[in-house]
Design a protein around this motif. Structure first.
Motif, PDB file in Angstrom:
ATOM      1  N   LYS A   1      36.447  10.222  19.542  1.00 29.03           N
ATOM      2  CA  LYS A   1      37.366  11.092  20.264  1.00 29.03           C
ATOM      3  C   LYS A   1      36.759  11.448  21.625  1.00 29.03           C
ATOM      4  CE  LYS A   1      40.318  11.274  16.884  1.00 29.03           C
ATOM      5  NZ  LYS A   1      41.630  10.583  17.009  1.00 29.03           N
ATOM      6  N   PRO A   2      37.602  11.849  22.598  1.00 26.78           N
ATOM      7  CA  PRO A   2      37.102  12.140  23.948  1.00 26.78           C
ATOM      8  C   PRO A   2      35.955  13.146  23.990  1.00 26.78           C
ATOM      9  CG  PRO A   2      39.482  11.991  23.995  1.00 26.78           C
ATOM     10  CD  PRO A   2      39.079  11.894  22.547  1.00 26.78           C
ATOM     11  N   PHE A   3      36.041  14.226  23.215  1.00 24.65           N
ATOM     12  CA  PHE A   3      34.963  15.217  23.249  1.00 24.65           C
ATOM     13  C   PHE A   3      33.659  14.614  22.737  1.00 24.65           C
ATOM     14  CE2 PHE A   3      32.419  18.697  21.444  1.00 24.65           C
ATOM     15  CZ  PHE A   3      32.284  19.497  22.576  1.00 24.65           C
ATOM     16  N   SER A   4      33.728  13.832  21.691  1.00 21.68           N
ATOM     17  CA  SER A   4      32.538  13.167  21.169  1.00 21.68           C
ATOM     18  C   SER A   4      31.990  12.174  22.183  1.00 21.68           C
ATOM     19  CB  SER A   4      32.867  12.450  19.853  1.00 21.68           C
ATOM     20  OG  SER A   4      33.275  13.372  18.867  1.00 21.68           O
ATOM     21  N   GLN A   5      32.889  11.488  22.885  1.00 23.01           N
ATOM     22  CA  GLN A   5      32.455  10.577  23.952  1.00 23.01           C
ATOM     23  C   GLN A   5      31.707  11.325  25.044  1.00 23.01           C
ATOM     24  OE1 GLN A   5      35.916   8.491  25.397  1.00 23.01           O
ATOM     25  NE2 GLN A   5      35.768   6.907  23.834  1.00 23.01           N
ATOM     26  N   LEU A   6      32.193  12.512  25.378  1.00 23.94           N
ATOM     27  CA  LEU A   6      31.556  13.305  26.424  1.00 23.94           C
ATOM     28  C   LEU A   6      30.137  13.701  26.018  1.00 23.94           C
ATOM     29  CD1 LEU A   6      31.965  14.757  29.169  1.00 23.94           C
ATOM     30  CD2 LEU A   6      32.723  16.758  27.871  1.00 23.94           C
ATOM     31  N   ILE A   7      29.969  14.167  24.806  1.00 25.20           N
ATOM     32  CA  ILE A   7      28.638  14.559  24.320  1.00 25.20           C
ATOM     33  C   ILE A   7      27.721  13.350  24.258  1.00 25.20           C
ATOM     34  CG2 ILE A   7      27.360  15.564  22.400  1.00 25.20           C
ATOM     35  CD1 ILE A   7      29.141  17.536  23.962  1.00 25.20           C
ATOM     36  N   PHE A   8      28.239  12.237  23.760  1.00 24.49           N
ATOM     37  CA  PHE A   8      27.425  11.030  23.654  1.00 24.49           C
ATOM     38  C   PHE A   8      27.067  10.499  25.041  1.00 24.49           C
ATOM     39  CE2 PHE A   8      26.847   6.421  23.045  1.00 24.49           C
ATOM     40  CZ  PHE A   8      25.805   6.450  22.129  1.00 24.49           C
ATOM     41  N   ALA A   9      28.011  10.601  25.987  1.00 26.91           N
ATOM     42  CA  ALA A   9      27.737  10.157  27.357  1.00 26.91           C
ATOM     43  C   ALA A   9      26.595  10.968  27.965  1.00 26.91           C
ATOM     44  CB  ALA A   9      28.992  10.285  28.213  1.00 26.91           C
ATOM     45  N   ALA A  10      26.599  12.284  27.735  1.00 23.54           N
ATOM     46  CA  ALA A  10      25.510  13.138  28.230  1.00 23.54           C
ATOM     47  C   ALA A  10      24.181  12.713  27.617  1.00 23.54           C
ATOM     48  CB  ALA A  10      25.811  14.599  27.911  1.00 23.54           C
ATOM     49  N   PHE A  11      24.207  12.372  26.326  1.00 26.01           N
ATOM     50  CA  PHE A  11      22.986  11.917  25.643  1.00 26.01           C
ATOM     51  C   PHE A  11      22.458  10.624  26.269  1.00 26.01           C
ATOM     52  CE2 PHE A  11      21.311   9.022  22.350  1.00 26.01           C
ATOM     53  CZ  PHE A  11      20.139   9.698  22.028  1.00 26.01           C
ATOM     54  N   ILE A  12      23.325   9.675  26.507  1.00 19.71           N
ATOM     55  CA  ILE A  12      22.915   8.392  27.109  1.00 19.71           C
ATOM     56  C   ILE A  12      22.343   8.615  28.505  1.00 19.71           C
ATOM     57  CG2 ILE A  12      23.774   6.199  28.024  1.00 19.71           C
ATOM     58  CD1 ILE A  12      23.422   6.166  25.031  1.00 19.71           C
ATOM     59  N   VAL A  13      22.972   9.501  29.286  1.00 16.99           N
ATOM     60  CA  VAL A  13      22.479   9.790  30.634  1.00 16.99           C
ATOM     61  C   VAL A  13      21.072  10.376  30.571  1.00 16.99           C
ATOM     62  CG1 VAL A  13      22.797  11.272  32.660  1.00 16.99           C
ATOM     63  CG2 VAL A  13      24.753  10.052  31.694  1.00 16.99           C
ATOM     64  N   VAL A  14      20.852  11.332  29.677  1.00 19.72           N
ATOM     65  CA  VAL A  14      19.530  11.959  29.552  1.00 19.72           C
ATOM     66  C   VAL A  14      18.484  10.927  29.140  1.00 19.72           C
ATOM     67  CG1 VAL A  14      18.163  13.620  28.230  1.00 19.72           C
ATOM     68  CG2 VAL A  14      20.428  14.268  29.081  1.00 19.72           C
TER      69      VAL A  14
END
Length: 310
Positions: free
Chosen positions: A11-24
């Protein structure tokens, strides 16, 4: 392979959290890589005790700062979108709208529009820079001013070059890398996620534009950067091609880099950089706004039918 395809149903919210994780994770990985490369060149003590930039900073230290800037840009903005595009969609170029072409008329409209928009952006930037806080927020204002001054010192040190080679590297570092990387991350990933989350392109564009501006940590240039981010967002949505906002972003940054080079080498008067930013230039900013809107409308009509669906 099945493990990777599972990311496509997030889902979009999960994508957002995962995207932040990948960036970090990417930032940390490139930070370690930069240390591995920098320590043998500049020395352990210099890299781990990096001195602040000032008017008398040696070129060797400035080169180290530039190296850090480039590696951070790649690790922060360029690598994560391709990883996320592959995980979320399977085809990074398609996910990031890099597979969509654009015609020469669209490019010309955007180039002309960015030139006409400069006086308006300069005036908004000047008004933003002159804002003041109430007395009870004076401590915050002083902190923000200091942060702005420190960022300006680093930028001035970067831009103070005398050779064409130095100018070319600055265009690569300050114009090309941010234009590609920031558009891929903010317009290609973050804007897409918020548009899907809200089922509305306008929300996606403006939320990502605010985050885009906030990330720069330059508070007295916050408003014009939000407006530029929103402009880049609409250019993407209306054309369906990431290359269009990349061109606009690159042009905006490159003009500033080239102007500073010409000014610092006495080939251009300093006032040319501030066109439209003074109080007696409101009329010029008004003309700039009108022409920008005209070319933006022309651009939208020219690309009718190519809009990205929500």
């Amino acid at each position: 392979m099945m493990a990777f395809t599972a990311f496509r149903d997030m889902k979009p919210f999960s994508q957002l959290i995962f995207a932040a994780f990948i960036v970090v994770v990417s930032i940390l990985a490139f930070f370690v890589l930069s240390l591995v490369v920098a320590i043998p060149i500049w020395g352990f003590d210099t890299v781990l005790n990096l001195p602040a930039i000032g008017s008398d900073t040696p070129q060797n230290i400035i080169r180290l700062y530039k190296f850090i800037q480039v590696t951070q840009a790649i690790g922060f903005f360029i690598v994560p979108p391709f990883i996320l595009g592959y995980l979320f969609h399977g085809k990074s170029k398609e996910y990031l709208y890099l597979d969509k072409s654009f015609n020469s008329q669209s490019a010309i409209l955007v180039i002309v529009m960015m030139f006409f928009a400069a006086p308006l952006i300069n005036l908004i930037g000047e008004l933003n820079n002159n804002m003041s806080f109430p007395d009870w927020l004076s401590g915050m204002e002083n902190w923000m001013r200091n942060a702005e001054e420190n960022a300006a010192e680093i930028t001035d040190a970067f831009l103070n070059v005398k050779t064409v080679g130095g100018l070319a590297f600055n265009i690569f570092m300050i114009a090309l890398l941010p234009a590609v990387g920031e558009e891929l991350l903010f317009r290609g990933v973050i804007q897409k996620i918020f548009s899907q989350m809200t089922h509305n392109h306008h929300w996606g564009i403006w939320i990502s534009a605010i985050l885009f501006s906030a990330l720069h940590m330059q508070f007295f240039g916050f408003v014009p950067r939000v407006l530029l981010g929103a402009l880049f967002g609409y250019l993407l949505v209306w054309s369906g091609s990431m290359w269009v906002p990349i061109i606009a972003h690159f042009l905006n940054n490159a003009i500033a880099v080239i102007a500073m080079y010409l000014i610092s080498n006495n080939m251009l008067k300093p006032e040319y950089e501030e066109i439209g930013s003074t109080a007696d230039s409101y009329y010029m900013a008004g003309i700039s706004l009108a022409l920008t809107l005209v070319f933006l409308l022309m651009y939208k009509r020219h690309n009718a039918g190519k809009e990205i669906p929500v």
